[in-house]
Scaffold this motif. Structure first.
Motif, PDB file in Angstrom:
ATOM      1  N   GLU A  77     -34.889  13.135 -13.366  1.00  9.00           N
ATOM      2  CA  GLU A  77     -36.354  13.142 -13.339  1.00  9.00           C
ATOM      3  C   GLU A  77     -36.891  11.794 -12.874  1.00  9.00           C
ATOM      4  OE1 GLU A  77     -37.547  14.131 -17.279  1.00  9.00           O
ATOM      5  OE2 GLU A  77     -36.883  16.207 -17.121  1.00  9.00           O
ATOM      6  N   TYR A  80     -36.221  11.300  -9.092  1.00  9.90           N
ATOM      7  CA  TYR A  80     -37.159  12.095  -8.314  1.00  9.90           C
ATOM      8  C   TYR A  80     -38.542  11.445  -8.310  1.00  9.90           C
ATOM      9  CZ  TYR A  80     -39.843  16.068  -6.641  1.00  9.90           C
ATOM     10  OH  TYR A  80     -40.672  16.876  -5.916  1.00  9.90           O
ATOM     11  N   TYR A  81     -38.963  10.896  -9.471  1.00  9.59           N
ATOM     12  CA  TYR A  81     -40.273  10.241  -9.544  1.00  9.59           C
ATOM     13  C   TYR A  81     -40.307   8.992  -8.676  1.00  9.59           C
ATOM     14  CZ  TYR A  81     -44.285   7.741 -11.351  1.00  9.59           C
ATOM     15  OH  TYR A  81     -45.470   7.059 -11.455  1.00  9.59           O
ATOM     16  N   ILE A  88     -41.440  15.415 -12.346  1.00  9.09           N
ATOM     17  CA  ILE A  88     -40.787  16.711 -12.510  1.00  9.09           C
ATOM     18  C   ILE A  88     -40.202  16.723 -13.911  1.00  9.09           C
ATOM     19  CG2 ILE A  88     -38.648  15.884 -11.489  1.00  9.09           C
ATOM     20  CD1 ILE A  88     -38.128  18.688 -10.467  1.00  9.09           C
ATOM     21  N   ILE A 121     -39.440  24.951 -13.919  1.00 13.62           N
ATOM     22  CA  ILE A 121     -39.311  23.589 -13.426  1.00 13.62           C
ATOM     23  C   ILE A 121     -40.651  23.202 -12.811  1.00 13.62           C
ATOM     24  CG2 ILE A 121     -38.076  22.070 -11.851  1.00 13.62           C
ATOM     25  CD1 ILE A 121     -35.705  23.973 -12.045  1.00 13.62           C
ATOM     26  N   ARG A 122     -41.403  22.423 -13.551  1.00 17.17           N
ATOM     27  CA  ARG A 122     -42.758  22.080 -13.138  1.00 17.17           C
ATOM     28  C   ARG A 122     -42.747  20.843 -12.261  1.00 17.17           C
ATOM     29  NH1 ARG A 122     -43.113  23.716 -18.435  1.00 17.17           N
ATOM     30  NH2 ARG A 122     -42.897  21.618 -19.241  1.00 17.17           N
ATOM     31  N   ILE A 123     -43.347  20.951 -11.097  1.00 14.01           N
ATOM     32  CA  ILE A 123     -43.446  19.797 -10.171  1.00 14.01           C
ATOM     33  C   ILE A 123     -44.880  19.366 -10.097  1.00 14.01           C
ATOM     34  CG2 ILE A 123     -43.100  19.033  -7.819  1.00 14.01           C
ATOM     35  CD1 ILE A 123     -40.791  20.950  -7.609  1.00 14.01           C
TER      36      ILE A 123
END
Length: 123
Positions: A77, A80-81, A88, A121-123
């Protein structure tokens, strides 16, 4: 009376021809036993040494099963950030609940549709 080297070799050959799995387990035991200080230890020292080894193995298994997967999710996470600037989150329990739901009729796990997975999976 300890067995001679010839008797141990004959036992190994008989075990290898009769049951290969027991032969491999026996071989792993001999590797463990002779690569540690156990042959030169007293009974009390061997008990202490084996209890230390068992407790370390238990801690490693606990870490690998319960802590490491969540650390990997959190680090992914964060990566990705840092790469995209968007957050995410993985809701692991919701993913497990969506993929495998408990069927009330026969109380067995049934695979649900995979199309619900991106909603969790919240983006």
């Amino acid at each position: 009376m300890p067995a001679t080297a010839q008797q141990v070799l004959e036992k190994q050959e008989n075990l290898k021809s009769s049951n290969y799995l027991l032969y491999e387990l026996n071989k792993l035991y001999y590797i463990y036993f002779y690569s540690t200080p156990l042959p030169y230890s007293t009974l009390g020292e061997a008990i202490v040494f084996n209890s230390i080894i068992i407790s370390l193995a238990t801690l490693i298994i606990y870490y690998a099963i319960f802590i490491l997967p969540f650390q990997l999710l959190q680090s992914s996470e964060k990566v990705y950030y840092y790469m995209t600037g968007h957050s995410i989150t993985f809701d692991v329990l919701q993913i497990i609940h969506t993929i495998f739901y408990l069927n009330g009729d026969n109380s067995t796990f049934v695979i649900n549709s995979w199309s619900d997975l991106p909603k969790i999976i919240r983006i």
